[in-house]
Design an enzyme around this catalytic site. Structure first.
Site, short mmCIF file in Angstrom:
data_model
loop_
_atom_site.label_atom_id
_atom_site.label_comp_id
_atom_site.label_asym_id
_atom_site.label_seq_id
_atom_site.Cartn_x
_atom_site.Cartn_y
_atom_site.Cartn_z
N SER A 1 2.36 46.86 -2.66
CA SER A 1 1.69 46.39 -3.88
C SER A 1 0.73 47.46 -4.38
CB SER A 1 0.91 45.11 -3.58
OG SER A 1 -0.02 44.88 -4.62
N HIS B 1 5.89 46.99 -5.76
CA HIS B 1 5.43 45.65 -6.17
C HIS B 1 4.29 45.83 -7.17
CE1 HIS B 1 5.10 41.29 -5.53
NE2 HIS B 1 3.79 41.46 -5.61
N ASP C 1 1.68 43.95 -9.43
CA ASP C 1 1.00 42.66 -9.62
C ASP C 1 0.37 42.59 -11.00
OD1 ASP C 1 0.15 42.71 -6.19
OD2 ASP C 1 1.36 41.18 -7.20
N MET D 1 -1.65 40.45 -13.71
CA MET D 1 -2.57 39.30 -13.72
C MET D 1 -3.27 39.22 -15.08
SD MET D 1 -4.30 39.79 -9.98
CE MET D 1 -3.29 40.08 -8.52
N HIS E 1 5.60 41.16 -10.41
CA HIS E 1 5.14 39.81 -10.08
C HIS E 1 4.21 39.35 -11.20
CE1 HIS E 1 2.64 37.24 -7.03
NE2 HIS E 1 3.26 36.50 -7.93
N MET F 1 1.82 37.08 -12.70
CA MET F 1 0.85 36.00 -12.49
C MET F 1 0.14 35.77 -13.80
SD MET F 1 -0.43 37.27 -8.76
CE MET F 1 0.16 38.94 -9.04
N MET G 1 4.22 33.01 -1.60
CA MET G 1 2.83 33.48 -1.53
C MET G 1 2.19 33.01 -0.22
SD MET G 1 2.56 35.30 -4.15
CE MET G 1 0.85 35.74 -3.86
N ASP H 1 4.40 37.54 0.36
CA ASP H 1 3.39 38.31 -0.37
C ASP H 1 1.98 37.79 -0.10
OD1 ASP H 1 2.98 38.92 -3.98
OD2 ASP H 1 1.94 39.68 -2.21
#
Ligand code: DX5
Ligand code: ZN
Length: 219
Positions: free
Chosen positions: A9, A34, A36, A38, A67, A69, A138, A176
């Site tokens: 990540s 990965h 992330d 957000m 990913h 979010m 998660m 994750d």
């Protein structure tokens, strides 16, 4: 049993050198990157969006394991696909219609992942498991790196692995959050074939990324 893949990540990377960090990950044997994403709404943190992914695309040919979010997520899926994502993982709670979002990601010729938060039960997505390429389990509450692995998730991984085997399905099981050298073996034995890690990969062994990736994979 599928080969164990490592998806570091970049949330734990040096954000001022993301291109270089991604190259370092590739040279150190990472299988995926990965990313992330957000939005400060679905999770209480804000990171990066499509423009950054677009600029990072030229630094590696490794798959971008993105990913999301963010919520609402459906209207941004195409932006992330066009920016160069290879796997687009969404949270069911972030879309009005999970079937439509899965269909859109597939229409854009990207791999589709669905992520389950620690308190989200499998049954809300069980009927879609034949449609998806990856389930992202998660093992922390999403939003931050460096959190502690939630032990109850091991049972959830086992349960999902059983469903996968019983129905002869092929989706990847990615875990994750809080993955480290003391829990990765148990996570793999429970049925995961992709491990996400930020803190362990970037911080352990004085930041020896190659050694950390190899150690996680060899568990
Ligand atoms: C948390 C992110 C995870 C996190 C993993 O919301 O989805 O990918 O960055 O980081 P570590 O390995 O530090 O828990
Ligand atoms: Zn993540």
């Amino acid at each position: 049993m599928k080969k164990i893949q490592i998806s570091p990540s970049i949330l734990s990377a040096d954000f001022s050198q993301l291109g270089k960090e991604i190259k370092r990950l590739e040279e150190s044997g990472a299988d995926l990157i990965h990313v992330d994403v957000m939005d400060g709404h679905f999770v209480p943190n804000i990171t990066i969006g499509p423009p950054v992914i677009k600029t990072l695309r030229k630094y590696t040919n490794l798959p971008f394991d993105v990913h999301l979010m963010i919520s609402p997520v459906h209207k941004y899926i195409k932006n992330f696909a066009d920016a160069g994502s290879d796997i687009i993982t969404i949270h069911p709670e972030a879309t009005e219609n999970l079937v439509d979002s899965i269909k859109l990601i597939k229409h854009l010729k990207k791999k589709v992942g669905v992520s389950l938060n620690p308190d989200t039960e499998i049954d809300i997505i069980e009927k879609y498991l034949g449609e998806i390429d990856l389930i992202l389990i998660m093992s922390v509450y999403p939003g931050f790196g460096g959190q502690k692995f939630i032990p109850k998730i091991i049972e959830k991984i086992k349960k999902i692995y059983q469903i996968k085997k019983k129905n002869d399905l092929t989706f990847d099981i990615e875990v994750d959050g809080g993955i480290n050298f003391s829990n990765s073996k148990e996570v793999i034995s429970a049925g995961a074939n992709i491990l996400v890690s930020g803190t362990t990969i970037f911080k352990e062994n004085n930041g020896n990324i190659k050694k950390n990736i190899e150690t996680l994979r060899s568990m």
